[in-house]
Write a protein that holds these residues in place. Structure first.
Motif, PDB file in Angstrom:
ATOM      1  N   THR A 295       0.663  -1.049  -0.321  1.00  0.00           N
ATOM      2  CA  THR A 295      -0.158  -0.290   0.054  1.00  0.00           C
ATOM      3  C   THR A 295       1.082   1.117  -0.209  1.00  0.00           C
ATOM      4  OG1 THR A 295      -0.356  -0.258   2.686  1.00  0.00           O
ATOM      5  CG2 THR A 295      -1.853  -0.575   2.012  1.00  0.00           C
ATOM      6  N   GLY A 296       1.885   1.413   0.680  1.00  0.00           N
ATOM      7  CA  GLY A 296       2.829   2.204   0.794  1.00  0.00           C
ATOM      8  C   GLY A 296       2.442   3.106   1.934  1.00  0.00           C
ATOM      9  N   THR A 297       1.999   3.120   2.721  1.00  0.00           N
ATOM     10  CA  THR A 297       1.765   3.516   3.570  1.00  0.00           C
ATOM     11  C   THR A 297       2.607   3.408   4.960  1.00  0.00           C
ATOM     12  OG1 THR A 297      -0.280   2.018   4.436  1.00  0.00           O
ATOM     13  CG2 THR A 297      -0.702   4.017   3.547  1.00  0.00           C
ATOM     14  N   ALA A 298       2.887   4.135   5.543  1.00  0.00           N
ATOM     15  CA  ALA A 298       3.609   3.759   6.327  1.00  0.00           C
ATOM     16  C   ALA A 298       2.829   3.375   7.853  1.00  0.00           C
ATOM     17  CB  ALA A 298       3.960   5.216   7.148  1.00  0.00           C
ATOM     18  N   LEU A 299       3.657   2.170   8.577  1.00  0.00           N
ATOM     19  CA  LEU A 299       3.223   0.847   9.537  1.00  0.00           C
ATOM     20  C   LEU A 299       3.922   2.111  11.176  1.00  0.00           C
ATOM     21  CD1 LEU A 299       3.982  -1.982   8.086  1.00  0.00           C
ATOM     22  CD2 LEU A 299       2.304  -0.816   8.011  1.00  0.00           C
ATOM     23  N   GLN A 300       4.856   2.249  11.066  1.00  0.00           N
ATOM     24  CA  GLN A 300       5.508   3.205  11.723  1.00  0.00           C
ATOM     25  C   GLN A 300       6.657   4.173  11.601  1.00  0.00           C
ATOM     26  OE1 GLN A 300       7.278  -0.033  14.853  1.00  0.00           O
ATOM     27  NE2 GLN A 300       8.341   1.224  15.901  1.00  0.00           N
ATOM     28  N   GLU A 301       6.556   5.298  12.111  1.00  0.00           N
ATOM     29  CA  GLU A 301       7.096   6.627  11.853  1.00  0.00           C
ATOM     30  C   GLU A 301       8.150   7.512  13.069  1.00  0.00           C
ATOM     31  OE1 GLU A 301       6.388   8.980   8.637  1.00  0.00           O
ATOM     32  OE2 GLU A 301       5.318  10.592   9.619  1.00  0.00           O
TER      33      GLU A 301
ATOM     34  N   ASP B  86      16.880   1.603  17.914  1.00  0.00           N
ATOM     35  CA  ASP B  86      15.816   0.315  17.932  1.00  0.00           C
ATOM     36  C   ASP B  86      15.857  -0.072  16.773  1.00  0.00           C
ATOM     37  OD1 ASP B  86      13.956  -1.567  18.287  1.00  0.00           O
ATOM     38  OD2 ASP B  86      15.452  -2.904  20.421  1.00  0.00           O
ATOM     39  N   LYS B  87      15.816  -1.263  15.776  1.00  0.00           N
ATOM     40  CA  LYS B  87      14.658  -1.416  14.898  1.00  0.00           C
ATOM     41  C   LYS B  87      13.325  -1.776  14.729  1.00  0.00           C
ATOM     42  CE  LYS B  87      15.388  -5.714  13.653  1.00  0.00           C
ATOM     43  NZ  LYS B  87      15.756  -6.863  12.444  1.00  0.00           N
ATOM     44  N   ASN B  88      13.812  -2.292  15.868  1.00  0.00           N
ATOM     45  CA  ASN B  88      11.668  -2.800  16.321  1.00  0.00           C
ATOM     46  C   ASN B  88      10.990  -1.150  16.611  1.00  0.00           C
ATOM     47  OD1 ASN B  88      12.218  -4.926  14.815  1.00  0.00           O
ATOM     48  ND2 ASN B  88      13.534  -5.475  17.115  1.00  0.00           N
ATOM     49  N   SER B  89      11.559  -1.170  17.775  1.00  0.00           N
ATOM     50  CA  SER B  89      10.953   0.436  18.632  1.00  0.00           C
ATOM     51  C   SER B  89      11.365   1.828  18.213  1.00  0.00           C
ATOM     52  CB  SER B  89      11.206   0.590  19.882  1.00  0.00           C
ATOM     53  OG  SER B  89      12.548   0.715  20.232  1.00  0.00           O
ATOM     54  N   PHE B  90      12.115   2.370  17.345  1.00  0.00           N
ATOM     55  CA  PHE B  90      12.668   3.209  17.007  1.00  0.00           C
ATOM     56  C   PHE B  90      13.463   4.153  18.353  1.00  0.00           C
ATOM     57  CE2 PHE B  90      10.613   3.461  12.729  1.00  0.00           C
ATOM     58  CZ  PHE B  90      10.615   2.919  12.626  1.00  0.00           C
TER      59      PHE B  90
END
Length: 226
Positions: free
Chosen positions: A44-50, A83-87
């Motif tokens: 979809t191209g939408t951001a899941l986490q940002e 952290d790659k998971n939580s940012f």
């Protein structure tokens, strides 16, 4: 091979897959948009986490090494480790050059700074391990931008061109050129779109490219010209 939607406001600086998840880092779009790091839904191209960077930082290349996501900035001489998971921000680091592209060969981080030079850094200490200068038959290849390490080669977008250089990590020699002229149709252009963004899904041997302000992300297959 396939076409997917891409955020038209994304001034793409870094693009990669990690364990099937698409990550993207963006710049500020020449002052128009915020610099972000995000996980993106491919379909979809939408951001899941940002995560949005502070206004003073212009985000550039990103890479994942282990459980950490590294991001460099253009003129701030500052990098971030999340952290790659939580940012969650874990650490900052500095370097004396501009920051453009970032990738990894599985042992080192590899960074471009807009020149013909690639700099290898230790992912733990961030110390410089070695440098290699990129060249082809015409001499130094300048403006190395977004990077991706693919099957023993470094792929590099060349800023303001529609070409990707395939580079020997050992010597810096360009072993081939990928010409993507016309990949984004003229009907999808508004005058300021630049090719930038290479992502490789290694487990499935799938190659993806996009560009700054491109409304599409393309899965492509390379064909050798006669």
């Amino acid at each position: 091979i396939n076409t997917y939607p891409h955020d038209r406001t994304a001034w793409t600086q870094g693009l990669l897959f990690d364990k099937g998840v698409l990550y993207e880092g963006t710049g500020s779009g020449q002052g128009q948009f915020k610099s972000v790091v995000r996980k993106v839904d491919l379909e979809t191209g939408t951001a899941l986490q940002e995560l949005t960077l502070a206004d003073e930082y212009y985000g550039e290349g990103i890479v994942i090494f282990g459980d950490k996501l590294y991001q460099i900035t253009w003129l701030n001489q500052t990098g971030f480790i999340y952290d790659k998971n939580s940012f969650e921000l874990l650490q900052t680091f500095s370097y004396p050059t501009e920051g453009w592209g970032l990738t990894s060969d599985g042992t080192h981080l590899i960074m471009s700074d807009g020149s013909a030079r690639l700099t290898y850094r230790d992912p733990e200490t961030l110390a410089v391990v070695r440098t290699v200068d990129v060249y082809d038959s015409n001499g130094p290849v300048l403006q190395l931008n977004e990077l991706e390490y693919i099957q023993g080669e470094i792929y590099a977008n060349i800023w303001t061109t529609e070409r990707i250089a395939r580079i020997s990590p050992e010597t810096g020699a360009v072993t081939g050129w990928i010409d993507l002229t016309g990949l984004l149709p003229a009907t999808d252009r508004q005058g300021n779109e630049w090719l930038n963004g290479i992502a490789y899904l290694a487990d499935e041997d799938r190659l993806f490219v996009t560009g700054k302000l491109w409304p599409k992300l393309f899965e492509i297959k390379l064909v050798r010209l006669p």
